[in-house]
Scaffold this motif. Sequence first.
Motif, PDB file in Angstrom:
ATOM      1  N   THR A  27       0.847  -1.183   0.000  1.00  0.00           N
ATOM      2  CA  THR A  27       0.000   0.000   0.000  1.00  0.00           C
ATOM      3  C   THR A  27       0.884   1.236   0.000  1.00  0.00           C
ATOM      4  O   THR A  27       1.757   1.385   0.861  1.00  0.00           O
ATOM      5  N   TRP A  29       0.501   4.978   0.481  1.00  0.00           N
ATOM      6  CA  TRP A  29      -0.482   5.940   0.990  1.00  0.00           C
ATOM      7  C   TRP A  29       0.027   7.349   0.725  1.00  0.00           C
ATOM      8  O   TRP A  29       1.032   7.771   1.272  1.00  0.00           O
ATOM      9  N   GLU A  57      -4.592  -0.868  -7.941  1.00  0.00           N
ATOM     10  CA  GLU A  57      -5.881  -0.270  -7.612  1.00  0.00           C
ATOM     11  C   GLU A  57      -5.637   1.092  -6.969  1.00  0.00           C
ATOM     12  O   GLU A  57      -4.744   1.237  -6.124  1.00  0.00           O
ATOM     13  N   LEU A  59      -7.338   3.719  -4.582  1.00  0.00           N
ATOM     14  CA  LEU A  59      -8.426   3.917  -3.627  1.00  0.00           C
ATOM     15  C   LEU A  59      -8.505   5.406  -3.289  1.00  0.00           C
ATOM     16  O   LEU A  59      -7.874   5.878  -2.351  1.00  0.00           O
ATOM     17  N   VAL A  86     -10.545   2.832   4.657  1.00  0.00           N
ATOM     18  CA  VAL A  86      -9.699   2.772   3.465  1.00  0.00           C
ATOM     19  C   VAL A  86      -8.512   1.846   3.725  1.00  0.00           C
ATOM     20  O   VAL A  86      -8.145   1.008   2.890  1.00  0.00           O
ATOM     21  N   GLY A  87      -7.918   1.968   4.911  1.00  0.00           N
ATOM     22  CA  GLY A  87      -6.775   1.139   5.259  1.00  0.00           C
ATOM     23  C   GLY A  87      -7.108  -0.336   5.287  1.00  0.00           C
ATOM     24  O   GLY A  87      -6.285  -1.174   4.879  1.00  0.00           O
ATOM     25  N   ALA A  90      -7.369  -1.479   1.688  1.00  0.00           N
ATOM     26  CA  ALA A  90      -6.024  -1.461   1.097  1.00  0.00           C
ATOM     27  C   ALA A  90      -5.212  -2.663   1.535  1.00  0.00           C
ATOM     28  O   ALA A  90      -4.544  -3.317   0.713  1.00  0.00           O
ATOM     29  N   GLN A  91      -5.256  -2.973   2.831  1.00  0.00           N
ATOM     30  CA  GLN A  91      -4.464  -4.097   3.331  1.00  0.00           C
ATOM     31  C   GLN A  91      -4.921  -5.419   2.732  1.00  0.00           C
ATOM     32  O   GLN A  91      -4.104  -6.271   2.379  1.00  0.00           O
ATOM     33  N   ALA A  94      -3.609  -5.450  -0.878  1.00  0.00           N
ATOM     34  CA  ALA A  94      -2.153  -5.565  -0.912  1.00  0.00           C
ATOM     35  C   ALA A  94      -1.698  -6.958  -0.506  1.00  0.00           C
ATOM     36  O   ALA A  94      -0.718  -7.490  -1.045  1.00  0.00           O
ATOM     37  N   VAL A 100      -1.510  -1.067  -4.190  1.00  0.00           N
ATOM     38  CA  VAL A 100      -2.602  -0.164  -3.842  1.00  0.00           C
ATOM     39  C   VAL A 100      -2.059   1.255  -3.698  1.00  0.00           C
ATOM     40  O   VAL A 100      -1.120   1.491  -2.936  1.00  0.00           O
ATOM     41  N   ALA A 102      -3.255   4.848  -2.468  1.00  0.00           N
ATOM     42  CA  ALA A 102      -4.343   5.447  -1.699  1.00  0.00           C
ATOM     43  C   ALA A 102      -4.109   6.945  -1.514  1.00  0.00           C
ATOM     44  O   ALA A 102      -3.442   7.364  -0.566  1.00  0.00           O
ATOM     45  N   HIS A 119      -1.365  -3.091   8.611  1.00  0.00           N
ATOM     46  CA  HIS A 119      -0.536  -3.706   7.573  1.00  0.00           C
ATOM     47  C   HIS A 119       0.578  -4.541   8.198  1.00  0.00           C
ATOM     48  O   HIS A 119       0.859  -5.655   7.750  1.00  0.00           O
TER      49      HIS A 119
END
Length: 199
Positions: A27, A29, A57, A59, A86-87, A90-91, A94, A100, A102, A119
């Motif tokens: 991820t 971020w 992806e 997000l 969102v996290g 995402a996790q 991932a 990911v 974000a 994560h």
Amino acid sequence: MTTAHTPAAGATAEAAPAAAACERGATVWLTGLPSAGKTTLARALAKRLRAEGRKVEVLDGDEIREFLSKGLGFTREDRHTHVTRVGFVAQKLAANGVMVLAPVIAPYAASRAAVRERHAAGGTEFLEIHVDTPVELCSERDVKGLYARQAAGEISGLTGVDDPYEAPRIPELRIRTQSRSVADSSAELHAFLTERGLA
């Protein structure tokens, strides 16, 4: 989880680790002020990574608000809930080999730390990227008209203006977008991911 592959006939021994590395999920971020360029940067990078064969992806924080965080406001608690949702997504992505991206403001350090911890608990890589754009420049860009509305007294609680933004102290990467093109910023982030074996 990374799946081992047997190199094709004629492939060099050095090619196998590179191919495996590009299947690692993570991820990325992108945090920063409104109109800092987070989503623009994420979409530019996603386009390049997809062209290279990566599963990607994006997000986007605003899209997640519409579909998964509908009804949440902008109190500190609601913002935290939104970021952790969102996290969570995402996790999960991932952990299954997806890169990911974000682009989410995530103004509070504690919220970002909670996502990082999730994560870490899942053994999934989390990279915090600070899209560091001065508020004056963000106000000039004002992609969604938020700064103009705040100045006119139509809204309050704008991150970085009349609501706090806790910038990352030690992000994995800080990208300063002032006087830089999207292409240059995207190239910097791509080079960073390459160094980490993720691109």
